[in-house]
Design an enzyme around this catalytic site. Structure first.
Site, PDB file in Angstrom:
ATOM      1  N   CYS A  94     -77.677 -39.967 -28.308  1.00  0.00           N
ATOM      2  CA  CYS A  94     -77.332 -39.064 -27.217  1.00  0.00           C
ATOM      3  C   CYS A  94     -78.516 -38.179 -26.903  1.00  0.00           C
ATOM      4  O   CYS A  94     -78.707 -37.126 -27.504  1.00  0.00           O
ATOM      5  CB  CYS A  94     -76.125 -38.201 -27.578  1.00  0.00           C
ATOM      6  SG  CYS A  94     -75.602 -37.117 -26.248  1.00  0.00           S
ATOM      7  N   GLU A 134     -70.079 -45.667 -28.700  1.00  0.00           N
ATOM      8  CA  GLU A 134     -69.761 -44.632 -29.692  1.00  0.00           C
ATOM      9  C   GLU A 134     -70.861 -43.595 -29.714  1.00  0.00           C
ATOM     10  O   GLU A 134     -72.036 -43.902 -29.504  1.00  0.00           O
ATOM     11  CB  GLU A 134     -69.594 -45.286 -31.072  1.00  0.00           C
ATOM     12  CG  GLU A 134     -69.254 -44.338 -32.190  1.00  0.00           C
ATOM     13  CD  GLU A 134     -70.427 -44.102 -33.151  1.00  0.00           C
ATOM     14  OE1 GLU A 134     -70.188 -43.542 -34.234  1.00  0.00           O
ATOM     15  OE2 GLU A 134     -71.563 -44.469 -32.802  1.00  0.00           O
ATOM     16  N   ARG A 186     -65.003 -38.415 -40.202  1.00  0.00           N
ATOM     17  CA  ARG A 186     -66.127 -38.836 -39.366  1.00  0.00           C
ATOM     18  C   ARG A 186     -65.655 -38.895 -37.909  1.00  0.00           C
ATOM     19  O   ARG A 186     -65.460 -39.960 -37.332  1.00  0.00           O
ATOM     20  CB  ARG A 186     -66.654 -40.203 -39.826  1.00  0.00           C
ATOM     21  CG  ARG A 186     -67.993 -40.595 -39.198  1.00  0.00           C
ATOM     22  CD  ARG A 186     -68.488 -41.916 -39.730  1.00  0.00           C
ATOM     23  NE  ARG A 186     -69.820 -42.224 -39.260  1.00  0.00           N
ATOM     24  CZ  ARG A 186     -70.946 -41.762 -39.793  1.00  0.00           C
ATOM     25  NH1 ARG A 186     -70.890 -40.942 -40.829  1.00  0.00           N
ATOM     26  NH2 ARG A 186     -72.136 -42.086 -39.304  1.00  0.00           N
ATOM     27  N   ARG A 188     -65.799 -39.142 -34.222  1.00  0.00           N
ATOM     28  CA  ARG A 188     -66.758 -39.694 -33.277  1.00  0.00           C
ATOM     29  C   ARG A 188     -66.083 -39.908 -31.932  1.00  0.00           C
ATOM     30  O   ARG A 188     -64.864 -40.089 -31.844  1.00  0.00           O
ATOM     31  CB  ARG A 188     -67.328 -41.035 -33.786  1.00  0.00           C
ATOM     32  CG  ARG A 188     -68.264 -40.900 -34.977  1.00  0.00           C
ATOM     33  CD  ARG A 188     -69.514 -40.127 -34.619  1.00  0.00           C
ATOM     34  NE  ARG A 188     -70.497 -40.104 -35.684  1.00  0.00           N
ATOM     35  CZ  ARG A 188     -70.568 -39.167 -36.633  1.00  0.00           C
ATOM     36  NH1 ARG A 188     -69.674 -38.192 -36.654  1.00  0.00           N
ATOM     37  NH2 ARG A 188     -71.516 -39.199 -37.543  1.00  0.00           N
TER      38      ARG A 188
END
Length: 479
Positions: A94, A134, A186, A188
Site C-alpha cells: 500500500c 489483500e 491478523r 487484514r
C-alpha cells in the site's frame, strides 16, 4: 460436482505462496506468479512450481514455463506481459496515492502498485473474471478509507468490476479451526470484485455490503476458545532446537518484570487490573517532578505533546503508588537496554509471565493472553512462549495456514537438492504473507454470493472444494 472442476489463477506479489495455497485448495490451477524478492520467489518455486514441473507432461495453455516472474512494474509498463487467468490475487504493497488534482480512474493510481494491477484489469485479452486483493488493516482506517480505498473502488468499477463500497475486514482468529482458522490476530482488508461490465458496475443498485467483517459472522465461534498448544499445534519443547530458547539476559528481563508485576498485582484492589498503558522505568518519578518537566519544556518553547504529557503523568502516579516495590527493582531495571525498560500489559487479569505470549519489541516488552498470538510481522519480533522459547518458523508457517510439508528451502539449480534458508528470512516471509484460511474463506464466500454473475467453471470448482482448506493441502500440490 466433479472433483476435476478447476479455474486458473495469477498470483501477484506472491511472497512464498499464501494465495497459491488458498486458491489451489479452492480448486484452482496455477497460471502465473510474480514476486520481486528473490528469496521469497525461490521458496515459492520450491514448494509450488517444482512439483508441477516434475509432474506436468505439458504446460497449461498460454504458459511458457513454470517459473516465478519478477518485478510486476516491468511486466505491466509500458505493456502488459501477464497471461490471462480466471482469478487474479495479490497482496499489493500500500503505497501513498497521489492527491494532486484527484484525477479520476487509473490516472489517480499512477505511481502506486495498484496501478499495475489496474493495467492488467484494463486489458481485455488478459482480464480476469474475479479479483482477490489483500492489504493492511489501515487501508480501511480513517486516514485512507476516504482517499486510497475509495480510489481503488472507483477504479475497479470504471474497469467494469462489481465491488463493495466497504472492504471485507477479517482475521484468522475469528475463524474456527475446522474452517481453516488459526490462533493469530491478523486483521487484514480483503477487496473482492468480479467483472460484469460498466453498465452493471457503475449502477448504484449493485453496491454490495462486504462479504465478511469482524462482526456478524455466520458461524458460532468465540476467539476465547482457542488453545494455542492444541490448535496450532505447538511443537513439543523436546523437539525444538536450543537456538529458539531464550538467552540468559532475556530470561533475567522477564523474571525481573514478572516479580515486579506480581508484587504490584498483590497490592491492587479487588477487581482492579494492571495498567493498560505502557509502564516505563525512565518515567518513574514523583508526580511533582513530572509536572516540573512538563512545565519546563513549555517555558523553553518546546512543549511536550499532549499524549506524552498524559503518559508521563500516568507513569508518575503509578510510581508514587507502588514506589516501595519499584525502588527495590530499580538497580536491575536501570541495567536493562532502553527498549527493555518499558513494559506493556495486554494479558487481562494478572498471571505469571510464563503463562503469557510476549514480544520483545523496539518499543518495549509486551505481554498478551496465551490463547492466540499477535500478528506475525516482517521483522525479528517473534512471539515468545512464556519463559521458554520463541515460536519456530514451522509454528509461524502453521499460524499462516501453510501445511507441514511446506519447506523454507529453495532447490539448487545445479543439483535439485533442497537448500534451507535462514530463520530470519523465513520469519520475514511469514510476517509479509497472507493467511491461507482467511483468504480461502473470503474467496469462497464471495464466489458463492455472486455465483449467478461468476463463470460457471469457477463456481463449480468452489462447490467441489472442502470447507476446510487444510483437507486439500494435506498433500503436496501436483497436477
Amino acid at each position: 460436482m466433479s472433483s476435476t472442476a478447476t479455474f486458473t489463477f495469477a498470483d501477484l506479489f506472491a511472497g512464498v505462496g499464501g494465495f497459491h495455497a488458498a486458491l489451489h485448495a479452492a480448486g484452482g490451477t496455477w497460471a502465473f506468479a510474480s514476486e520481486i524478492d528473490r528469496a521469497a520467489a525461490a521458496v515459492y518455486d520450491h514448494n509450488w512450481l517444482r512439483p508441477l514441473r516434475e509432474a506436468a507432461a505439458e504446460l497449461p495453455a498460454g504458459v511458457d514455463r513454470f517459473a516465478v516472474s519478477g518485478d510486476i512494474v516491468e511486466l505491466t509498463d509500458p505493456s502488459v506481459a501477464v497471461p490471462h487467468a480466471d482469478v487474479l490475487a495479490g497482496g499489493f504493497p500500500c503505497q501513498p496515492f497521489s492527491k494532486s488534482g484527484f484525477q479520476r480512474g487509473m490516472d489517480e493510481t499512477r505511481g502506486t502498485l495498484f496501478w499495475n494491477i489496474a493495467r492488467i484489469l484494463a486489458e481485455p485479452a488478459v482480464r480476469p473474471s474475479v479479483v482477490l486483493l489483500e492489504n493492511v488493516r489501515n487501508l480501511a482506517g480513517p486516514r485512507h478509507r476516504d482517499t486510497t480505498f475509495r480510489t481503488i473502488v472507483r477504479t475497479l468499477r470504471e474497469l467494469g468490476y462489481r465491488t463493495a463500497d466497504a472492504p471485507a475486514v477479517f482475521s484468522p482468529h475469528l475463524l474456527p479451526r475446522e474452517l481453516g482458522g488459526r490462533p493469530q490476530v491478523r486483521e487484514r482488508v480483503f477487496i473482492l470484485a468480479h467483472h460484469v461490465g460498466t453498465d452493471v458496475s457503475m449502477d448504484p443498485s449493485t453496491r454490495d455490503d462486504p462479504i465478511v467483517s469482524t462482526r456478524g459472522l455466520a458461524f458460532d465461534w468465540s476467539k476465547e476458545r482457542w488453545d494455542l498448544a492444541a490448535d496450532l499445534p505447538l511443537q513439543l519443547d523436546a523437539e525444538v532446537p536450543d537456538k529458539y530458547s531464550l538467552e540468559s539476559a532475556e530470561l533475567k528481563m522477564i523474571q525481573t518484570w514478572d516479580s515486579l508485576l506480581t508484587e504490584v498485582a498483590a497490592s491492587l484492589e479487588p477487581g482492579e487490573r494492571l495498567p493498560g498503558f505502557p509502564i516505563w522505568y525512565d518515567a518513574f518519578k514523583p508526580v511533582a517532578d513530572a509536572e516540573d518537566e512538563i512545565e519546563a519544556a513549555a517555558l523553553m518553547g518546546d512543549p511536550i505533546p499532549r499524549w506524552k504529557q498524559d503518559f508521563l503523568r500516568k507513569n508518575a502516579a503509578f510510581y508514587e503508588r507502588h514506589r516501595g516495590v519499584i525502588d527495590r527493582f530499580a538497580p536491575i531495571l536501570d541495567s536493562f537496554p532502553p527498549s527493555r525498560r518499558k513494559f506493556e500489559w495486554q494479558a487481562g487479569e494478572h498471571r505469571p509471565l510464563g503463562d503469557t505470549i510476549m514480544h520483545f519489541r523496539p518499543s518495549g516488552i509486551r505481554a498478551k493472553r496465551p490463547d492466540y498470538v499477535p500478528a506475525l510481522v516482517a521483522i525479528t519480533q517473534t512471539s515468545i512462549l512464556g519463559e521458554r522459547r520463541r515460536l519456530t518458523p514451522r509454528e509461524a508457517a502453521r499460524l499462516q495456514g501453510l501445511p507441514d510439508w511446506f519447506e523454507f528451502s529453495q532447490s539448487s539449480p545445479d543439483t535439485g537438492v533442497s537448500v534451507p534458508q535462514t530463520d530470519a528470512a523465513s520469519y520475514k516471509q511469514m510476517g509479509n504473507g497472507v493467511n491461507v484460511g482467511a483468504a480461502y474463506y473470503v474467496f469462497r464466500e464471495y464466489v458463492n454470493r455472486h455465483r449467478h454473475e461468476i463463470p460457471a467453471h469457477i463456481v463449480a470448482a468452489v462447490d467441489a472444494s472442502p470447507t476446510n482448506p487444510d483437507v486439500r493441502l494435506a498433500r503436496p500440490v501436483t497436477r
